[in-house]
Scaffold this active site. Structure first.
Site, PDB file in Angstrom:
ATOM      1  N   PHE A 137     -16.564 -11.083  -7.901  1.00 10.96           N
ATOM      2  CA  PHE A 137     -16.428 -11.768  -6.611  1.00 10.96           C
ATOM      3  C   PHE A 137     -17.460 -12.876  -6.455  1.00 10.96           C
ATOM      4  CE2 PHE A 137     -13.580  -8.441  -5.927  1.00 10.96           C
ATOM      5  CZ  PHE A 137     -12.732  -8.828  -4.911  1.00 10.96           C
TER       6      PHE A 137
ATOM      7  N   CYS B 174      -5.401  -9.343   3.492  1.00  8.59           N
ATOM      8  CA  CYS B 174      -6.473  -8.451   3.971  1.00  8.59           C
ATOM      9  C   CYS B 174      -7.722  -9.179   4.445  1.00  8.59           C
ATOM     10  CB  CYS B 174      -6.831  -7.449   2.878  1.00  8.59           C
ATOM     11  SG  CYS B 174      -5.471  -6.327   2.542  1.00  8.59           S
TER      12      CYS B 174
ATOM     13  N   PHE C 215      -8.575   1.137  -0.834  1.00  7.86           N
ATOM     14  CA  PHE C 215      -9.369   0.061  -1.439  1.00  7.86           C
ATOM     15  C   PHE C 215      -8.665  -0.611  -2.616  1.00  7.86           C
ATOM     16  CE2 PHE C 215     -12.345   3.032   0.552  1.00  7.86           C
ATOM     17  CZ  PHE C 215     -13.026   2.172   1.401  1.00  7.86           C
TER      18      PHE C 215
ATOM     19  N   VAL D  47       0.825  -1.209   0.000  1.00  6.77           N
ATOM     20  CA  VAL D  47       0.000   0.000   0.000  1.00  6.77           C
ATOM     21  C   VAL D  47       0.864   1.265   0.000  1.00  6.77           C
ATOM     22  CG1 VAL D  47      -1.587   1.345   1.445  1.00  6.77           C
ATOM     23  CG2 VAL D  47      -2.047  -1.047   0.989  1.00  6.77           C
TER      24      VAL D  47
ATOM     25  N   LYS E 133     -14.044   0.570   5.690  1.00  6.42           N
ATOM     26  CA  LYS E 133     -13.059  -0.341   5.089  1.00  6.42           C
ATOM     27  C   LYS E 133     -13.360  -1.797   5.468  1.00  6.42           C
ATOM     28  CE  LYS E 133      -9.415  -2.097   3.283  1.00  6.42           C
ATOM     29  NZ  LYS E 133      -9.341  -2.326   1.861  1.00  6.42           N
TER      30      LYS E 133
ATOM     31  N   LYS F 193      -7.622 -11.471   7.780  1.00  3.11           N
ATOM     32  CA  LYS F 193      -7.378 -10.744   9.039  1.00  3.11           C
ATOM     33  C   LYS F 193      -8.446  -9.688   9.300  1.00  3.11           C
ATOM     34  CE  LYS F 193      -4.308  -6.958   7.609  1.00  3.11           C
ATOM     35  NZ  LYS F 193      -5.249  -5.867   7.754  1.00  3.11           N
TER      36      LYS F 193
ATOM     37  N   ARG G 296       0.677 -14.409   1.500  1.00  5.44           N
ATOM     38  CA  ARG G 296       0.091 -14.398   2.846  1.00  5.44           C
ATOM     39  C   ARG G 296      -1.299 -15.039   2.809  1.00  5.44           C
ATOM     40  NH1 ARG G 296       1.499  -8.161   4.349  1.00  5.44           N
ATOM     41  NH2 ARG G 296       1.158  -7.907   2.121  1.00  5.44           N
TER      42      ARG G 296
HETATM   43  N1  LIG Z   1      -2.053  -5.227   0.607  1.00  6.05           N
HETATM   44  C1  LIG Z   1      -3.260  -4.794   0.237  1.00  6.05           C
HETATM   45  O1  LIG Z   1      -3.810  -5.193  -0.800  1.00  6.05           O
HETATM   46  C2  LIG Z   1      -3.984  -3.778   1.082  1.00  6.05           C
HETATM   47  C3  LIG Z   1      -5.086  -3.112   0.544  1.00  6.05           C
HETATM   48  C4  LIG Z   1      -5.747  -2.162   1.340  1.00  6.05           C
HETATM   49  C5  LIG Z   1      -5.320  -1.921   2.635  1.00  6.05           C
HETATM   50  N2  LIG Z   1      -4.267  -2.618   3.142  1.00  6.05           N
HETATM   51  C6  LIG Z   1      -3.827  -2.320   4.506  1.00  6.05           C
HETATM   52  O2  LIG Z   1      -2.692  -1.453   4.429  1.00  6.05           O
HETATM   53  C7  LIG Z   1      -1.770  -1.741   5.510  1.00  6.05           C
HETATM   54  C8  LIG Z   1      -0.403  -2.092   4.942  1.00  6.05           C
HETATM   55  O3  LIG Z   1      -0.540  -3.277   4.187  1.00  6.05           O
HETATM   56  P1  LIG Z   1       0.611  -3.780   3.199  1.00  6.05           P
HETATM   57  O4  LIG Z   1       0.075  -4.970   2.493  1.00  6.05           O
HETATM   58  O5  LIG Z   1       1.148  -2.620   2.446  1.00  6.05           O
HETATM   59  O6  LIG Z   1       1.705  -4.263   4.286  1.00  6.05           O
HETATM   60  P2  LIG Z   1       3.222  -4.660   4.015  1.00  6.05           P
HETATM   61  O7  LIG Z   1       3.552  -5.683   5.045  1.00  6.05           O
HETATM   62  O8  LIG Z   1       3.434  -4.959   2.570  1.00  6.05           O
HETATM   63  O9  LIG Z   1       4.025  -3.313   4.330  1.00  6.05           O
HETATM   64  C9  LIG Z   1       4.132  -2.744   5.593  1.00  6.05           C
HETATM   65  C10 LIG Z   1       5.475  -2.029   5.658  1.00  6.05           C
HETATM   66  O10 LIG Z   1       5.547  -1.283   6.876  1.00  6.05           O
HETATM   67  C11 LIG Z   1       6.891  -1.329   7.342  1.00  6.05           C
HETATM   68  N3  LIG Z   1       6.914  -0.989   8.770  1.00  6.05           N
HETATM   69  C12 LIG Z   1       6.472  -1.719   9.821  1.00  6.05           C
HETATM   70  N4  LIG Z   1       6.656  -1.041  10.969  1.00  6.05           N
HETATM   71  C13 LIG Z   1       7.230   0.142  10.636  1.00  6.05           C
HETATM   72  C14 LIG Z   1       7.660   1.281  11.376  1.00  6.05           C
HETATM   73  N5  LIG Z   1       7.514   1.322  12.706  1.00  6.05           N
HETATM   74  N6  LIG Z   1       8.206   2.308  10.708  1.00  6.05           N
HETATM   75  C15 LIG Z   1       8.343   2.267   9.364  1.00  6.05           C
HETATM   76  N7  LIG Z   1       7.948   1.213   8.610  1.00  6.05           N
HETATM   77  C16 LIG Z   1       7.405   0.169   9.239  1.00  6.05           C
HETATM   78  C17 LIG Z   1       7.329  -2.747   7.030  1.00  6.05           C
HETATM   79  O11 LIG Z   1       8.734  -2.865   7.007  1.00  6.05           O
HETATM   80  C18 LIG Z   1       6.682  -2.967   5.651  1.00  6.05           C
HETATM   81  O12 LIG Z   1       7.571  -2.584   4.612  1.00  6.05           O
HETATM   82  C19 LIG Z   1      -2.450  -2.854   6.320  1.00  6.05           C
HETATM   83  O13 LIG Z   1      -3.189  -2.280   7.347  1.00  6.05           O
HETATM   84  C20 LIG Z   1      -3.374  -3.511   5.315  1.00  6.05           C
HETATM   85  O14 LIG Z   1      -4.484  -4.148   5.928  1.00  6.05           O
HETATM   86  C21 LIG Z   1      -3.579  -3.522   2.385  1.00  6.05           C
END
Ligand SMILES: NC(=O)c1ccc[n+]([C@@H]2O[C@H](COP(=O)([O-])OP(=O)(O)OC[C@H]3O[C@@H](n4cnc5c(N)ncnc54)[C@H](O)[C@@H]3O)[C@@H](O)[C@H]2O)c1
Length: 441
Positions: free
Chosen positions: A255, A266, A155, A11, A210, A269, A334
């Site tokens: 879907f 997502c 989203f 994201v 969300k 969890k 994941r």
């Molecule tokens: N992946 C998706 O499709 C998606 C879509 C919508 C929303 N989200 C939400 O967005 C959020 C992030 O998801 P993601 O898939 O990008 O996660 P991700 O695990 O790919 O990335 C998270 C990043 O945050 C970094 N991080 C952790 N703690 C940190 C800190 N204290 N300081 C700086 N960096 C730090 C990690 O090193 C990692 O690179 C989650 O809440 C997820 O539910 C994800």
């Protein structure tokens, strides 16, 4: 505008690259120094179509930079997005430790008015917690900087993330201040020139929106899987039933694919977190709990189909495996259904030769220690000498394969298709034993 994005994952990196593409000055921050140094050298740590070009262009044109130095990013930016992970905690709730750690650091480092935006998916009440943590830090420092906390859930879908971010159906902004709402509208205006709405609401409603969106989509997947299971018992054709209901615009085709159920970082969890939120308010969310239970069962039922054909003992069985990622278009492993399916079959002694166009490196991290699994360089390489093919992910390249070639490579022409890619009659004519989701028992 000057923006900081804290958390440079799926994201954060997409958000940063897309805001930079619109001309903003963006600093992406991550605690993972290896990730930041790879990005600075032009290496993208994840697979996401189109992301490489966006990152490269904006990095070279100095609108996008990467750092582990949160202080510099906070000092230079008016708006700070928190996009760190919110994984599932042991009790099912969202683990907010990374979000609150970042909030604390922002409070420790901020040097003037800031807008802090929750981009991570976080439960109702998190903005309030973020506000409290920052206020406590400011108080401890003896400074009185003003700040606002905004909820701006994301989203985007992995696999089409750039397109989703650049052309969103809607932007949801939760905030309690009219001026901040105007600022957020200005930031997002370039993305909604085709008049898709920016929906301004209170923070709590934005936080819940969300989860409600993900829970609805997850429930839709479990619904069609439940109908597929009823098809299997009654002899109805799930492909026809799907068409018959999907054509109703109130239902829609999206879907609504029978398969191995939802996975990824997502839906699983977020369903657990929403169930936890409901329960913590004394309410039992029966629809959500049922959708989760159906989702878990779906993988077990698929393994059961395989067990019915080959029997309990799979010690001398080698399976070709097509697709490992939780869905096509991503390397994200994941909560991928493939992990459960391979592990349940491995318990019975099965071995696997697997192929995925993008997720093999990620899969090796999760399955590398499992001696039952080896990896192939192409989908056809998996088939030689295999007792059957298992399809976990509907990558486009698997949709029209060379069936004649497959027959010559497989020990016996048997396919277990967890994504209903093929026409059962065609496969029967070609001489395959073809098993799919919702097939008559
Ligand atoms: N992946 C998706 O499709 C998606 C879509 C919508 C929303 N989200 C939400 O967005 C959020 C992030 O998801 P993601 O898939 O990008 O996660 P991700 O695990 O790919 O990335 C998270 C990043 O945050 C970094 N991080 C952790 N703690 C940190 C800190 N204290 N300081 C700086 N960096 C730090 C990690 O090193 C990692 O690179 C989650 O809440 C997820 O539910 C994800």
């Amino acid at each position: 505008m000057k923006l900081a994005i804290v958390g440079t994952g799926y994201v954060g990196l997409v958000t940063g690259a897309c805001f930079a593409e619109m001309g903003n000055e963006v600093i992406c921050v991550d605690a993972d120094a290896t990730k930041i140094s790879a990005l600075e050298q032009g290496r993208i740590p994840i697979y996401e179509p189109g992301l490489q070009e966006f990152v490269k262009r904006n990095f070279e044109e100095n609108r996008l930079s990467f750092t582990t130095d949160l202080a510099a990013a906070v000092e230079r930016s008016l708006i700070i997005f928190i996009a760190v992970g919110t994984p599932q905690d042991r009790d099912g709730s969202a683990d907010l430790s990374a979000v609150l750690a970042v909030a604390k650091d922002i409070g420790r480092l901020m040097n003037g008015y800031k807008v802090i935006v929750e981009k991570s998916t976080v439960p109702v009440g998190t903005a309030q917690k973020v506000r409290r943590v920052i206020s406590a830090e400011l108080k401890a420092r003896g400074v009185d900087y003003q700040f606002d906390v905004v909820s701006n859930p994301e989203f985007l879908k992995e696999g089409t993330a750039i397109d989703d971010f650049m052309k969103p159906d809607r932007i949801v902004v939760g905030c309690d201040d009219v001026r901040v709402a105007e600022l957020m509208k200005e930031l997002y205006a370039p993305f909604v020139r085709t008049h898709h709405p920016i929906i301004i609401m209170d923070v709590v409603s934005a936080e819940l929106t969300k989860y409600a969106a993900n829970a609805f989509l997850a429930t839709k997947i479990s619904f069609i899987n439940e109908i597929a299971n009823i098809c299997a018992l009654t002899g109805a054709d799930i492909a026809m039933v799907r068409q018959g209901i999907g054509s109703d615009p109130r239902i829609g085709h999206l879907f609504l694919f029978p398969g191995l159920g939802y996975g990824g970082s997502c839906f699983p969890k977020d369903m657990q977190a929403l169930i936890h939120t409901a329960r913590s308010h004394g309410y039992t969310p029966r629809v959500l709990e049922a959708a989760e239970a159906v989702n878990q069962d779906q993988r077990r039922l698929f393994v059961e189909q395989i067990r019915r054909y080959f029997g309990d003992d799979l010690k001398d069985k080698l399976f070709a495996v097509w697709g490992l990622s939780f869905k096509p278009g991503t390397d994200d492993m994941r909560e991928a259904p493939s992990l459960t399916i391979l592990s349940l079959l491995a318990e019975r002694g099965a071995r696997f030769k697997a192929y995925d166009p993008k997720a093999i490196d990620e899969a090796k991290k999760m399955l590398g220690g499992n001696k039952a699994v080896s990896f192939a360089k192409s989908c056809y390489d998996t088939l030689e000498g295999a007792d059957a093919l298992i399809i976990n992910t509907e990558w486009t390249m698997f949709r029209e394969p060379d069936f004649e070639r497959m027959k010559t490579l497989l020990k016996q022409p048997v396919i277990f298709d967890g994504r209903n890619l093929y026409n059962p009659e065609k496969l029967a004519k070609l001489g395959f034993r073809y098993f799919y989701i919702g097939q008559k028992l």
